[in-house]
Each structure stands twice: as C-alpha cells, then as structure tokens.
Scaffold this active site. Structure first.
Site, PDB file in Angstrom:
ATOM      1  N   GLN A  10       0.802  -1.220   0.000  1.00 11.21           N
ATOM      2  CA  GLN A  10       0.000   0.000   0.000  1.00 11.21           C
ATOM      3  C   GLN A  10       0.837   1.274   0.000  1.00 11.21           C
ATOM      4  O   GLN A  10       0.476   2.262  -0.622  1.00 11.21           O
ATOM      5  CB  GLN A  10      -0.945  -0.004   1.198  1.00 11.21           C
ATOM      6  CG  GLN A  10      -1.965   1.111   1.163  1.00 11.21           C
ATOM      7  CD  GLN A  10      -2.985   0.990   2.283  1.00 11.21           C
ATOM      8  OE1 GLN A  10      -2.815   0.203   3.210  1.00 11.21           O
ATOM      9  NE2 GLN A  10      -4.053   1.756   2.204  1.00 11.21           N
ATOM     10  N   PHE A  11       1.964   1.266   0.700  1.00  9.20           N
ATOM     11  CA  PHE A  11       2.892   2.386   0.696  1.00  9.20           C
ATOM     12  C   PHE A  11       4.304   1.838   0.539  1.00  9.20           C
ATOM     13  O   PHE A  11       4.655   0.834   1.170  1.00  9.20           O
ATOM     14  CB  PHE A  11       2.799   3.198   1.996  1.00  9.20           C
ATOM     15  CG  PHE A  11       1.505   3.928   2.169  1.00  9.20           C
ATOM     16  CD1 PHE A  11       1.313   5.193   1.608  1.00  9.20           C
ATOM     17  CD2 PHE A  11       0.462   3.358   2.883  1.00  9.20           C
ATOM     18  CE1 PHE A  11       0.116   5.866   1.761  1.00  9.20           C
ATOM     19  CE2 PHE A  11      -0.735   4.026   3.042  1.00  9.20           C
ATOM     20  CZ  PHE A  11      -0.917   5.281   2.480  1.00  9.20           C
ATOM     21  N   ASP A  13       6.938   2.822   1.746  1.00  8.29           N
ATOM     22  CA  ASP A  13       7.657   2.821   3.022  1.00  8.29           C
ATOM     23  C   ASP A  13       7.637   1.440   3.671  1.00  8.29           C
ATOM     24  O   ASP A  13       8.578   1.067   4.381  1.00  8.29           O
ATOM     25  CB  ASP A  13       7.021   3.836   3.976  1.00  8.29           C
ATOM     26  CG  ASP A  13       6.766   5.169   3.314  1.00  8.29           C
ATOM     27  OD1 ASP A  13       7.447   6.148   3.634  1.00  8.29           O
ATOM     28  OD2 ASP A  13       5.870   5.225   2.446  1.00  8.29           O
ATOM     29  N   PHE A  14       6.581   0.682   3.414  1.00 13.85           N
ATOM     30  CA  PHE A  14       6.433  -0.623   4.056  1.00 13.85           C
ATOM     31  C   PHE A  14       7.308  -1.697   3.409  1.00 13.85           C
ATOM     32  O   PHE A  14       7.379  -2.825   3.912  1.00 13.85           O
ATOM     33  CB  PHE A  14       4.969  -1.073   4.017  1.00 13.85           C
ATOM     34  CG  PHE A  14       4.021  -0.106   4.675  1.00 13.85           C
ATOM     35  CD1 PHE A  14       4.481   0.873   5.546  1.00 13.85           C
ATOM     36  CD2 PHE A  14       2.661  -0.168   4.412  1.00 13.85           C
ATOM     37  CE1 PHE A  14       3.607   1.769   6.154  1.00 13.85           C
ATOM     38  CE2 PHE A  14       1.779   0.728   5.020  1.00 13.85           C
ATOM     39  CZ  PHE A  14       2.257   1.700   5.890  1.00 13.85           C
ATOM     40  N   HIS A  57       4.644   7.363   5.481  1.00 10.09           N
ATOM     41  CA  HIS A  57       3.844   7.048   4.307  1.00 10.09           C
ATOM     42  C   HIS A  57       4.179   7.984   3.137  1.00 10.09           C
ATOM     43  O   HIS A  57       3.425   8.058   2.167  1.00 10.09           O
ATOM     44  CB  HIS A  57       2.351   7.189   4.613  1.00 10.09           C
ATOM     45  CG  HIS A  57       1.860   6.323   5.723  1.00 10.09           C
ATOM     46  ND1 HIS A  57       2.188   6.541   7.040  1.00 10.09           N
ATOM     47  CD2 HIS A  57       1.069   5.221   5.709  1.00 10.09           C
ATOM     48  CE1 HIS A  57       1.605   5.624   7.801  1.00 10.09           C
ATOM     49  NE2 HIS A  57       0.924   4.809   7.015  1.00 10.09           N
TER      50      HIS A  57
END
Length: 206
Positions: A10-11, A13-14, A57
């Site tokens: 979803q992002f 960053d993850f 995010h």
C-alpha cells in the site's frame, strides 16, 4: 508455480519490512542458481509526499532499490506509461519494482492507447525537445519539469532551450541515456562521477 505474481504494497515505506525477501532473495536467485531460474515478479507500490500522509507514508525510496543488482526499478509519469510499463514489467523475467508517485493519481487525465501497447523498460523518451538544456527526470518530476518549461516559454520566451528526457527506468540511467544521445562513454563517466560516481566505472567500461 509457473505464475507471474504481482504484489501490491500500500505504501512504498512498508517495503522496509520485506527487504530481506526483496534484496537478498528475489534479486539474487537468478545469479545464485547460475541462471537456471528466474523471478518474474512485479512489486507495485506508491511513493512520494505532497498528499498529507504521515512521514512513514511519504518517502521516495526508489534509490534504495536502484542500487540492488538483479532488480529493475520503474516509475511511470503518464497514464500511457503506466499501462505500457506495467505490461512490460509483468512480462519481464526479472523482479521489477514498479513505483507510482501518489500525486500523479489525480493530477491529470490523459489518453491511454488501446490494445497490447508495451513501453520498453530501460528506453528513455523525449518529453520535450530543446537545444540548450537537458533535464533528466522521471515520475512526478517529469510533470514538474514540463510545467516549468512551459512557464518559461510563456513568460520569458525561452522556447527551444529545454530538452526533457524521461529515463522511465531509475537504473541504470543516466549511463543509458547519455549513450543514446551525443555523449560518449568517457563523458558519461565524468558526468556520473560528479553525480555520485556509483556507476562511473560501468560507463567507462562500456
């Protein structure tokens, strides 16, 4: 087995939570097995700030993965590029990190070609012709560069100066881009040394 997975995070960053699987496994299996196996996987994820999301995010982490041998890193700038590059990424035998800047989702609308249109990975496109200045950008920054060029042309009469090149692939540019233009490998090596130097030896070798 035999499928071509498209993973969505979803992002971007993850992706830090999956660095071992991406960097030490997917990117290296082809080499560790002597070319006997491929990892035709696409990891699609949005990145970038400017949407009001939190700090965890809003990062742009494409440079992390651009330094990893075995990964291909793609970031489209237009709807047509998004379609064509995604098709090319799914068909590629290697793992592809497919980044999308969040601001481009609702920034503008544009036509998408019908049919099986594929945008080759690693081939630069000229977004705007010019003769005095070349700007190399990708993703959302292509939009910003085009807006700046049009503003200068309208307000200052600087019409032919800007040449905007979209490498589409974050790695291994700018070496490929300079080789496609009027620059030789020696000049590309000198330029990349100034830009950071991590691919200057490859430019000189080519």
């Amino acid at each position: 087995a035999g499928m071509r997975p498209i993973v969505e995070i979803q992002f971007s960053d993850f992706t830090a939570q999956a660095m071992d699987q991406i960097v030490n496994q997917a990117a290296k299996i082809h080499f560790m097995l002597g070319g006997a196996a491929n990892v035709p996987m696409v990891l699609r994820t949005p990145l970038g700030s400017g949407t009001g999301a939190a700090a965890q995010h809003s990062q742009s982490l494409e440079a992390w993965f651009a330094h990893v041998p075995g990964l291909k890193v793609v970031m489209p700038a237009t709807p047509a590029d998004a379609k064509g590059l995604l098709k090319a990424s799914v068909r590629d035998p290697d793992p592809v990190m497919f980044f999308e800047h969040k601001k481009t989702y609702r920034l503008f609308k544009a036509d998408v070609p019908d049919g099986d249109t594929v945008v080759p990975i690693g081939k630069a496109s000229i977004a705007r012709e010019g003769k005095d200045l070349s700007i190399f950008c990708y993703g959302y920054m292509r939009v910003c560069a085009l807006e700046a060029a049009e503003t200068l042309a309208r307000e200052d009469g600087v019409e032919e100066a800007w040449r905007i090149v979209d490498p589409v692939l974050r790695k291994p540019t700018p070496v490929h881009v300079y080789e496609r233009g009027s620059w030789g490998p020696a000049q590309a090596g000198k330029m990349t040394e100034k830009l950071g130097g991590w691919h200057a030896p490859q430019a000189q070798a080519r």
